[in-house]
Scaffold this motif. Structure first.
Motif, PDB file in Angstrom:
ATOM      1  N   TRP A  52       0.801  -1.247   0.076  1.00 22.20           N
ATOM      2  CA  TRP A  52       0.103  -0.140   0.079  1.00 22.20           C
ATOM      3  C   TRP A  52       0.773   1.317   0.017  1.00 22.20           C
ATOM      4  O   TRP A  52       2.000   0.828   0.396  1.00 22.20           O
ATOM      5  N   ASP A  87       1.193   9.637  -7.852  1.00 20.98           N
ATOM      6  CA  ASP A  87       0.383   8.607  -8.518  1.00 20.98           C
ATOM      7  C   ASP A  87       0.562   8.652  -9.957  1.00 20.98           C
ATOM      8  O   ASP A  87       0.011   7.696 -10.941  1.00 20.98           O
ATOM      9  N   ASP A 103      -2.815   4.793  -2.440  1.00 23.79           N
ATOM     10  CA  ASP A 103      -4.124   4.496  -1.663  1.00 23.79           C
ATOM     11  C   ASP A 103      -4.667   5.700  -0.721  1.00 23.79           C
ATOM     12  O   ASP A 103      -5.868   5.659  -0.609  1.00 23.79           O
ATOM     13  N   LEU A 143      -6.182   4.158   6.577  1.00 19.96           N
ATOM     14  CA  LEU A 143      -5.580   2.898   5.380  1.00 19.96           C
ATOM     15  C   LEU A 143      -5.833   1.481   6.127  1.00 19.96           C
ATOM     16  O   LEU A 143      -6.281   0.519   5.723  1.00 19.96           O
ATOM     17  N   GLN A 178      -9.264   0.611   5.354  1.00 21.86           N
ATOM     18  CA  GLN A 178      -9.434   0.212   4.281  1.00 21.86           C
ATOM     19  C   GLN A 178      -8.900  -1.108   3.838  1.00 21.86           C
ATOM     20  O   GLN A 178      -9.308  -2.104   3.255  1.00 21.86           O
ATOM     21  N   ILE A 179      -7.679  -1.367   4.315  1.00 19.49           N
ATOM     22  CA  ILE A 179      -7.273  -2.789   4.381  1.00 19.49           C
ATOM     23  C   ILE A 179      -8.169  -3.907   4.908  1.00 19.49           C
ATOM     24  O   ILE A 179      -8.294  -4.828   4.466  1.00 19.49           O
ATOM     25  N   GLU A 231     -10.594  -5.069   2.579  1.00 16.79           N
ATOM     26  CA  GLU A 231     -10.062  -5.170   1.292  1.00 16.79           C
ATOM     27  C   GLU A 231     -10.349  -6.466   0.711  1.00 16.79           C
ATOM     28  O   GLU A 231     -10.419  -7.262   1.208  1.00 16.79           O
ATOM     29  N   ARG A 253      -8.170  -7.906  -5.768  1.00 17.44           N
ATOM     30  CA  ARG A 253      -7.249  -6.843  -5.416  1.00 17.44           C
ATOM     31  C   ARG A 253      -6.361  -6.547  -6.828  1.00 17.44           C
ATOM     32  O   ARG A 253      -6.064  -5.402  -6.910  1.00 17.44           O
ATOM     33  N   ILE A 298      -5.570  -2.851  -8.523  1.00 15.82           N
ATOM     34  CA  ILE A 298      -4.352  -2.189  -8.860  1.00 15.82           C
ATOM     35  C   ILE A 298      -4.198  -2.064 -10.276  1.00 15.82           C
ATOM     36  O   ILE A 298      -3.806  -0.837 -10.496  1.00 15.82           O
TER      37      ILE A 298
END
Ligand code: SF4
Length: 188
Positions: free
Chosen positions: A100, A124, A130, A150, A153-154, A157, A163, A167
């Motif tokens: 991440w 980015d 993230d 985060l 979020q994880i 996920e 996943r 990405i």
């Protein structure tokens, strides 16, 4: 009367159900290891967050790893020059997956005040991000808040192919973005 052993004794309803995805998320979010590197002034605040007063160790993050192969969180702390961009990308590629990224500060998120040919106008453009953390510089409390967001979020996920798809979408969006030398901001 059913047989009651171990953990079941402690739970009011007698059993615990969860999803593998949730369990993996719980373990991942509580064992994030950041890569050790900083690019500019924001890195000083990042170091302060890891020191005794703010104590990132409370969140299972006491080990900033010197090798990207042992890290799964990249905190991009500071402006990214065009010269450093391939290095940042290489460190990201060498990190263990799943991984991440937090873009820490205005410069890492958008180029900040450095609206010029030398600075990447947002990290980015070279790696998936993230969490974007505003501020110049963000205080250690803000970095810790970003890390906790985060974690959330994880914890929620998706696993495996889901996943990977996310990405790929983020990377495709970055590649499709306008090249940095064509970007125009307030100063041009
Ligand atoms: S956001 Fe501010 S403190 Fe952070 S690297 Fe840029 S100029 Fe330095």
């Amino acid at each position: 009367m059913g047989l009651v052993v171990g953990l079941e004794e402690k739970l009011p309803s007698g059993f615990l159900l969860t999803k593998v995805e949730k369990l993996a998320g719980y373990m991942r979010k509580n064992s994030l290891w950041p890569a050790t590197f900083g690019l500019a002034c924001c890195a000083i605040e990042m170091m302060a967050a890891g020191a005794g007063r703010y104590d990132l160790a409370r969140f299972g993050m006491e080990v900033f790893r010197a090798s990207p192969r042992q890290a799964d969180l990249m905190i991009v702390a500071g402006r990214v020059s065009n010269k450093m961009a391939p290095v940042v990308r290489q460190i990201y590629d060498q990190m263990a997956a799943p991984k991440w990224t937090i873009a820490m500060g205005a410069c890492a998120s958008s180029g900040g005040m450095f609206n010029n040919y030398a600075i990447v106008q947002g990290v980015d453009h070279i790696i998936p991000v993230d969490i974007y953390l505003p501020g110049c510089p963000p205080r250690p409390e803000m970095l810790m808040d970003a890390i906790l967001k985060l974690h959330e979020q994880i914890g929620n996920e998706k696993l495996g192919p889901n996943r990977e798809r996310i990405i790929k979408e983020v990377e495709a969006a970055a590649l499709a973005a306008k090249p940095t030398h064509q970007l125009k901001g307030l100063l041009t």
